[in-house]
Structures are given as C-alpha cells and as structure tokens.
Design an enzyme around this catalytic site. Structure first.
Site, PDB file in Angstrom:
ATOM      1  N   PRO A   2      -3.216  21.654 -22.943  1.00 18.46           N
ATOM      2  CG  PRO A   2      -1.123  23.096 -22.898  1.00 18.46           C
ATOM      3  CD  PRO A   2      -1.833  21.864 -23.591  1.00 18.46           C
ATOM      4  CD  GLU A   3      -5.508  27.382 -25.386  1.00 16.46           C
ATOM      5  OE1 GLU A   3      -6.744  27.738 -25.281  1.00 16.46           O
ATOM      6  OE2 GLU A   3      -4.902  27.192 -25.804  1.00 16.46           O
ATOM      7  CG  HIS A  98      10.857  13.942 -20.020  1.00 19.32           C
ATOM      8  ND1 HIS A  98      11.938  14.265 -19.740  1.00 19.32           N
ATOM      9  CD2 HIS A  98      10.786  13.798 -21.520  1.00 19.32           C
ATOM     10  CE1 HIS A  98      12.851  14.323 -20.621  1.00 19.32           C
ATOM     11  NE2 HIS A  98      12.224  14.256 -21.635  1.00 19.32           N
ATOM     12  NE  ARG A 116       8.524  23.395 -22.987  1.00 15.12           N
ATOM     13  CZ  ARG A 116       8.103  24.649 -23.573  1.00 15.12           C
ATOM     14  NH1 ARG A 116       7.188  24.179 -24.589  1.00 15.12           N
ATOM     15  NH2 ARG A 116       8.427  25.695 -23.458  1.00 15.12           N
TER      16      ARG A 116
END
Length: 283
Positions: A2-3, A98, A116
DNA sequence: CACCATGTTCCTTG
DNA sequence: CCAAGGAACATGGT
C-alpha cells in the site's frame, strides 16, 4: 502493497505491460470495489477501450484509456487498500479466490485481486482531488508544510497519515520518517520546532526515495509468487541471495535500536501501532 | 478464541 | 463548521 513507494514501483512495472492493450471483455466478480460506479457503466465504458497511460497520485493508480467514439480520455482509478494486487496473468490461468475484477486484454488478462476488498477500481476519480501535495514533487513546500502543522494539536505521527497534508505516507513510512528525523511520534504537531520540521521534511523525502530505489533493484514478482510487493527487505550489498532487514523501527518492537541499542517500543495511536525508539526520539 | 494487520470513510463527540 | 477519536469494512495469519 500500500504506501507510495510500493505503488510507484508497481506503476513503473505495469505501465509497459498494459499500454497499447485493448480491453476485449470485463469480468466483475466483486461489484463493491467499483463503487460508486455500477457494473453496467463500468463494462460499457471499458469494453473496447485502449490503455494509453498509467500514473500515480499518492497511493492511487491512475489508468488512462482511449475509448472509440469518445472525445476525452477515460480515467480509471485504482487503490490497493491493505491487500490489493494488480498483475498480468495468462489467458487460461486460473484466478485466485479473491479476484475482484478481470480485464481480458486478448493475449493476457489483467487481474485486480484483493483478499479484504478494501481497495478500489473505479471510474470515480474524485478521490485524488482531496489529496495533499506529492511528497517527492515540487509542490511539497517546507513553508506550507510547517504552516499546516502549526495549526494542529494532533500527534505528529497521526497527522502524517492524513492524506490531505501530504499524499502517500502510511503507517510504515510515517514511523520510519519520524525515526530518521529523531522526533517523538507523540509530539503535538504545533509543538515541533522549525529545525524538527525541516528534519522531518527531509526525512520524508529520504525514506520514500530510498524505498522506491530499493523496490526498483529487488527482484519483484507481482503475480501470485511469494512477493507481496512490499520492500521490507533489501538485497545486502554483494550477497546474491541474502536479504537484509531494511526498516529501522517498523515491526521491530523489543529489538535493539540501530542507533543506540536500546529497545524499540510499540504504542497505540489512533488505533494503529506506532514503533519508535523512546531514547533517540524523546520529547 | 483473541488479537493483529500496509488504508479510507463515516459517524460521533467535544 | 471544525478537529479529533474511534468503529466499520472483510479476510486471513499467529
């Protein structure tokens, strides 16, 4: 993954793989990640469109496409959330459990997977308008940074996570930047001295630029290999297969500070973990 | 079972 | 109206 540094490296990796490719068909398996765009509009807009560019803003990916019979470009916004992944797969390759969206590009397919489902792949680009300056760009000015910090009582660590202050810093690099600047994460933003703000401003540049550099030299597998695309480790100089720990405080609670040897501590701030050295980063 | 996790948004409280 | 704090979102790992 993520970053900002992880997204930047992903963008550079993906750009040559998708540019020039035309979307033949669209498979939406989790409509939630498109919101507020409807699956109908998503499919109608993207089928037949060709990827012409890919850039990054903060932690967002901005895909640019050209659709036949449409004057302006089509913009597609991606965000990885906590667990999102974008990767190319072979046409007949089986999908991960997913997989949220699959774009069929003819020879290959472009997959957005997210265990998620906190991430996004949407035609609604409005989120980028709310972002603060790019930390590695010219618009991240020390004077303006100092000015905004002066107006907040919030702990500096929590403040750094606000994407309207600076775009792209997350929990890991906020901790790392504060360690480098030798500032306690608990310091109220308005209590930072001019010197501390300058050190922090520089540390943000260093920490992010080094992580991008590291991600650009470490072999990455953005598919379903073992790599999660995070740059926790760097290749140790001279060693072919040895990877050294690269982060200095994040997730190192109880281990020695690389500066003074004392124990790294973990505290909770705004429901997130903060790691720091209470001695090197004392108030 | 309990608790933890790289992110953003929304609701509540002051 | 604003700032700040915390829960929710959904799933998997330890």
């Amino acid at each position: 993954m993520p970053e900002l540094p992880e997204v930047e490296v992903l963008v550079r990796h993906l750009r040559p793989l998708i540019c020039g490719k035309t979307i033949r068909s669209v498979n939406v398996r989790r409509a939630k990640v498109l919101a507020p765009t409807s699956p109908q509009k998503f499919r109608r807009t993207l089928i037949g469109a060709k990827f012409t560019g890919l850039s990054r803003r903060g932690k967002y990916l901005l895909f640019q496409l050209r659709a036949p019979g449409r004057k302006g470009p089509v913009m597609l916004l991606g965000h990885l959330g906590m667990t999102g992944k974008f990767f190319m797969a072979r046409k007949n390759e089986s999908l991960p459990r997913h997989a949220a969206v699959v774009l069929n590009l003819g020879g290959k397919k472009f997959v957005y997977e997210d265990t998620r489902f906190f991430g996004r792949l949407t035609l609604d680009v409005s989120a980028v308008e709310k972002l603060g300056p790019e930390p590695l760009g010219k618009d991240f000015q020390l004077a303006a940074f100092a000015e905004v910090l002066k107006r907040s009582r919030q702990a500096i660590k929590v403040r750094l996570l606000d994407q309207t202050l600076v775009a792209g810093i997350g929990n890991i690099y906020a901790c790392e930047a504060l360690f480098r600047a030798r500032i306690s994460p608990r310091t109220p933003a308005r209590r930072l001295t001019r010197l501390q703000i300058t050190r922090l401003w520089r540390a943000i540049h260093e920490v992010l630029a080094e992580a991008i550099e590291c991600g650009s030299t470490v072999p990455l597998n953005f598919g379903r290999g073992r790599s999660d695309g995070l740059f926790y480790f760097g290749r140790a100089p001279g060693a072919a297969d040895y990877y050294e720990e690269r982060l200095r405080v994040y997730d190192r609670a109880g281990r020695p500070c690389l500066n003074c040897g004392r124990s790294i501590k973990r505290i909770k701030q705004a429901v997130r973990s903060t790691f720091y050295c209470p001695y090197c980063q004392r108030l």
